[in-house]
Scaffold this motif. Structure first.
Motif, PDB file in Angstrom:
ATOM      1  N   PRO A  94       0.806  -1.216   0.000  1.00 26.72           N
ATOM      2  CA  PRO A  94       0.000   0.000   0.000  1.00 26.72           C
ATOM      3  C   PRO A  94       0.843   1.272   0.000  1.00 26.72           C
ATOM      4  N   VAL A  95       0.229   2.328  -0.512  1.00 23.24           N
ATOM      5  CA  VAL A  95       0.711   3.700  -0.361  1.00 23.24           C
ATOM      6  C   VAL A  95      -0.461   4.482   0.231  1.00 23.24           C
ATOM      7  N   ALA A  96      -0.233   5.151   1.357  1.00 23.49           N
ATOM      8  CA  ALA A  96      -1.290   5.886   2.051  1.00 23.49           C
ATOM      9  C   ALA A  96      -1.139   7.378   1.775  1.00 23.49           C
ATOM     10  N   LEU A  97      -2.154   7.965   1.149  1.00 23.58           N
ATOM     11  CA  LEU A  97      -2.113   9.378   0.762  1.00 23.58           C
ATOM     12  C   LEU A  97      -3.179  10.156   1.527  1.00 23.58           C
ATOM     13  N   ASP A  98      -2.804  11.330   2.012  1.00 24.67           N
ATOM     14  CA  ASP A  98      -3.768  12.209   2.672  1.00 24.67           C
ATOM     15  C   ASP A  98      -3.356  13.663   2.461  1.00 24.67           C
ATOM     16  N   LEU A  99      -4.361  14.543   2.456  1.00 22.54           N
ATOM     17  CA  LEU A  99      -4.117  15.978   2.316  1.00 22.54           C
ATOM     18  C   LEU A  99      -3.578  16.579   3.611  1.00 22.54           C
ATOM     19  N   SER A 100      -3.899  15.939   4.739  1.00 22.44           N
ATOM     20  CA  SER A 100      -3.604  16.506   6.055  1.00 22.44           C
ATOM     21  C   SER A 100      -2.282  16.002   6.615  1.00 22.44           C
ATOM     22  N   HIS A 101      -1.385  16.931   6.920  1.00 19.71           N
ATOM     23  CA  HIS A 101      -0.109  16.585   7.527  1.00 19.71           C
ATOM     24  C   HIS A 101      -0.322  15.963   8.909  1.00 19.71           C
ATOM     25  N   ARG A 102      -1.266  16.508   9.665  1.00 20.43           N
ATOM     26  CA  ARG A 102      -1.490  16.023  11.029  1.00 20.43           C
ATOM     27  C   ARG A 102      -2.060  14.606  11.030  1.00 20.43           C
ATOM     28  N   GLN A 103      -2.932  14.292  10.087  1.00 14.25           N
ATOM     29  CA  GLN A 103      -3.438  12.921  10.000  1.00 14.25           C
ATOM     30  C   GLN A 103      -2.293  11.940   9.732  1.00 14.25           C
ATOM     31  N   LEU A 104      -1.389  12.317   8.853  1.00 13.58           N
ATOM     32  CA  LEU A 104      -0.268  11.431   8.549  1.00 13.58           C
ATOM     33  C   LEU A 104       0.694  11.317   9.722  1.00 13.58           C
ATOM     34  N   GLN A 105       0.762  12.344  10.565  1.00 12.66           N
ATOM     35  CA  GLN A 105       1.560  12.222  11.790  1.00 12.66           C
ATOM     36  C   GLN A 105       0.974  11.145  12.706  1.00 12.66           C
ATOM     37  N   HIS A 106      -0.345  11.029  12.722  1.00 13.45           N
ATOM     38  CA  HIS A 106      -0.967   9.951  13.499  1.00 13.45           C
ATOM     39  C   HIS A 106      -0.628   8.592  12.893  1.00 13.45           C
ATOM     40  N   ALA A 107      -0.540   8.527  11.576  1.00 15.82           N
ATOM     41  CA  ALA A 107      -0.117   7.281  10.942  1.00 15.82           C
ATOM     42  C   ALA A 107       1.292   6.896  11.405  1.00 15.82           C
ATOM     43  N   LEU A 108       2.179   7.872  11.476  1.00 18.18           N
ATOM     44  CA  LEU A 108       3.544   7.612  11.947  1.00 18.18           C
ATOM     45  C   LEU A 108       3.557   7.219  13.416  1.00 18.18           C
ATOM     46  N   ARG A 109       2.693   7.856  14.210  1.00 19.32           N
ATOM     47  CA  ARG A 109       2.611   7.539  15.643  1.00 19.32           C
ATOM     48  C   ARG A 109       2.254   6.066  15.855  1.00 19.32           C
ATOM     49  N   ILE A 110       1.283   5.576  15.086  1.00 23.26           N
ATOM     50  CA  ILE A 110       0.885   4.175  15.223  1.00 23.26           C
ATOM     51  C   ILE A 110       1.963   3.259  14.654  1.00 23.26           C
ATOM     52  N   GLY A 111       2.592   3.706  13.560  1.00 28.77           N
ATOM     53  CA  GLY A 111       3.668   2.932  12.953  1.00 28.77           C
ATOM     54  C   GLY A 111       3.323   2.457  11.552  1.00 28.77           C
ATOM     55  N   VAL A 112       4.242   2.636  10.614  1.00 33.49           N
ATOM     56  CA  VAL A 112       4.025   2.211   9.237  1.00 33.49           C
ATOM     57  C   VAL A 112       5.301   1.589   8.687  1.00 33.49           C
ATOM     58  N   ASP A 113       5.120   0.677   7.738  1.00 39.16           N
ATOM     59  CA  ASP A 113       6.260   0.136   6.991  1.00 39.16           C
ATOM     60  C   ASP A 113       5.969   0.221   5.502  1.00 39.16           C
ATOM     61  N   PHE A 114       5.249   1.289   5.130  1.00 43.94           N
ATOM     62  CA  PHE A 114       4.902   1.554   3.734  1.00 43.94           C
ATOM     63  C   PHE A 114       4.911   3.065   3.543  1.00 43.94           C
ATOM     64  N   PRO A 115       4.923   3.548   2.300  1.00 43.37           N
ATOM     65  CA  PRO A 115       5.030   4.985   2.063  1.00 43.37           C
ATOM     66  C   PRO A 115       3.793   5.763   2.496  1.00 43.37           C
ATOM     67  N   LEU A 116       4.022   6.957   3.052  1.00 42.55           N
ATOM     68  CA  LEU A 116       2.991   7.947   3.326  1.00 42.55           C
ATOM     69  C   LEU A 116       3.234   9.133   2.401  1.00 42.55           C
ATOM     70  N   VAL A 117       2.172   9.643   1.793  1.00 40.04           N
ATOM     71  CA  VAL A 117       2.306  10.742   0.838  1.00 40.04           C
ATOM     72  C   VAL A 117       1.302  11.828   1.193  1.00 40.04           C
ATOM     73  N   GLU A 118       1.784  13.047   1.369  1.00 38.34           N
ATOM     74  CA  GLU A 118       0.915  14.193   1.625  1.00 38.34           C
ATOM     75  C   GLU A 118       0.652  14.902   0.293  1.00 38.34           C
ATOM     76  N   ALA A 119      -0.576  14.812  -0.192  1.00 39.02           N
ATOM     77  CA  ALA A 119      -0.889  15.388  -1.505  1.00 39.02           C
ATOM     78  C   ALA A 119      -2.395  15.511  -1.668  1.00 39.02           C
ATOM     79  N   ASP A 120      -2.785  16.316  -2.648  1.00 34.68           N
ATOM     80  CA  ASP A 120      -4.180  16.515  -3.006  1.00 34.68           C
ATOM     81  C   ASP A 120      -4.620  15.365  -3.909  1.00 34.68           C
ATOM     82  N   ALA A 121      -5.788  14.791  -3.628  1.00 39.50           N
ATOM     83  CA  ALA A 121      -6.273  13.660  -4.410  1.00 39.50           C
ATOM     84  C   ALA A 121      -6.587  14.034  -5.851  1.00 39.50           C
ATOM     85  N   CYS A 122      -6.771  15.315  -6.125  1.00 40.84           N
ATOM     86  CA  CYS A 122      -7.050  15.750  -7.494  1.00 40.84           C
ATOM     87  C   CYS A 122      -5.781  15.973  -8.312  1.00 40.84           C
TER      88      CYS A 122
END
Length: 267
Positions: A94-122
């Motif tokens: 998986p690649v997890a994409l979100d517009l919100s920097h803070r939401q992705l910080q929560h992803a890091l807090r829980i822990g990930v071993d796949f890419p996180l991308v901060e970007a607009d879905a459009c």
């Protein structure tokens, strides 16, 4: 002590730039509260399609769990990436994409071993044909002014035969008050009024935007983007789920649908 200003709720037109800016700001400000309130229900590595609690483990809308191994999957509006964690545990990439920097910080807090991308879905920052599957559980689609543009981007980054599955508030719910109790059971507005719901500050600047589309609109959006609609799932409220989530509740859930899940394929 200065009293905090409560945003004004209204219905008015709003464009792509204003909608995107409002969504980024709202989720950055409210990510902590959202994860604190709903994190227990969502889990750290559970794939839930909506407040009813329909699990991808049960629904298999992306395909049988055993078929996910080795597949490249894009999660749009991933939040804390709970769905992507579930996919990774089944051997997907998986690649997890979100517009919100803070939401992705929560992803890091829980822990990930796949890419996180901060970007607009459009404006997806990926090459054509990068993914086998794409999914979004209440992420991005309801908050963009031009859903066809978003879906064309999704189609662009999918390989031929790729599947795109997304969930949104069921369009019929827009005709009812957003209340979990009996007051939410009577029609209060026109289902056909597509004017966006906007919360704005005292200067008139949008701080939250959500766009309404009818069921027919959603189908036409999918087709206009070049997808084939293969299923429309309206989860029933299960007996085990006794929680309220905003306007979702057992009372309303047993009477009217709260979520619509669109299962689409790229030919």
């Amino acid at each position: 002590m200065t009293q905090e200003y409560e945003p004004e709720a209204t219905r008015r037109e709003t464009g792509e730039a204003e909608s995107s800016r409002a969504s980024r700001g709202w989720w950055d400000r409210n990510a902590d509260e959202y994860q604190n309130e709903h994190g227990g229900f969502l889990g750290d590595d559970r794939f839930v399609w909506g407040p009813e609690g329909l699990d991808e483990a049960e629904a298999a809308l992306l395909g049988p769990a055993e078929s996910l191994k080795g597949r490249d999957v894009l999660e749009i509006g991933a939040g804390a990436a709970q769905c992507s964690r579930w996919l990774a545990a089944r051997g997907a990439r998986p690649v997890a994409l979100d517009l919100s920097h803070r939401q992705l910080q929560h992803a890091l807090r829980i822990g990930v071993d796949f890419p996180l991308v901060e970007a607009d879905a459009c404006a997806l920052p990926f090459a054509d044909g990068s993914f086998d599957l794409a999914c979004s559980a209440y992420g991005a689609v309801p908050f963009v002014a031009d859903p066809v543009r978003l879906m064309r981007e999704v189609r662009r980054v999918l390989r031929p035969g790729g599947r795109w599955v997304f969930s949104v508030t069921h369009p019929i719910r827009w005709a009812f008050p957003d209340e979990p109790g009996p007051e939410g059971l009577s029609v209060a507005a026109s289902y056909f009024d597509r004017t966006p719901y906007v919360e704005q500050d005292k200067t008139g600047r949008a701080v939250y935007v959500e766009h309404h589309r009818t069921v027919g609109d959603r189908v036409r959006d999918v087709v206009a983007a070049g997808f084939r609609l293969v299923d429309l799932v309206e989860p029933e409220w299960p007996a085990w789920n006794q929680q309220e989530w905003g306007g979702w509740s057992p009372l309303r859930g047993h009477l009217i649908p709260g979520t619509a899940i669109f299962v689409c394929e790229r030919d």
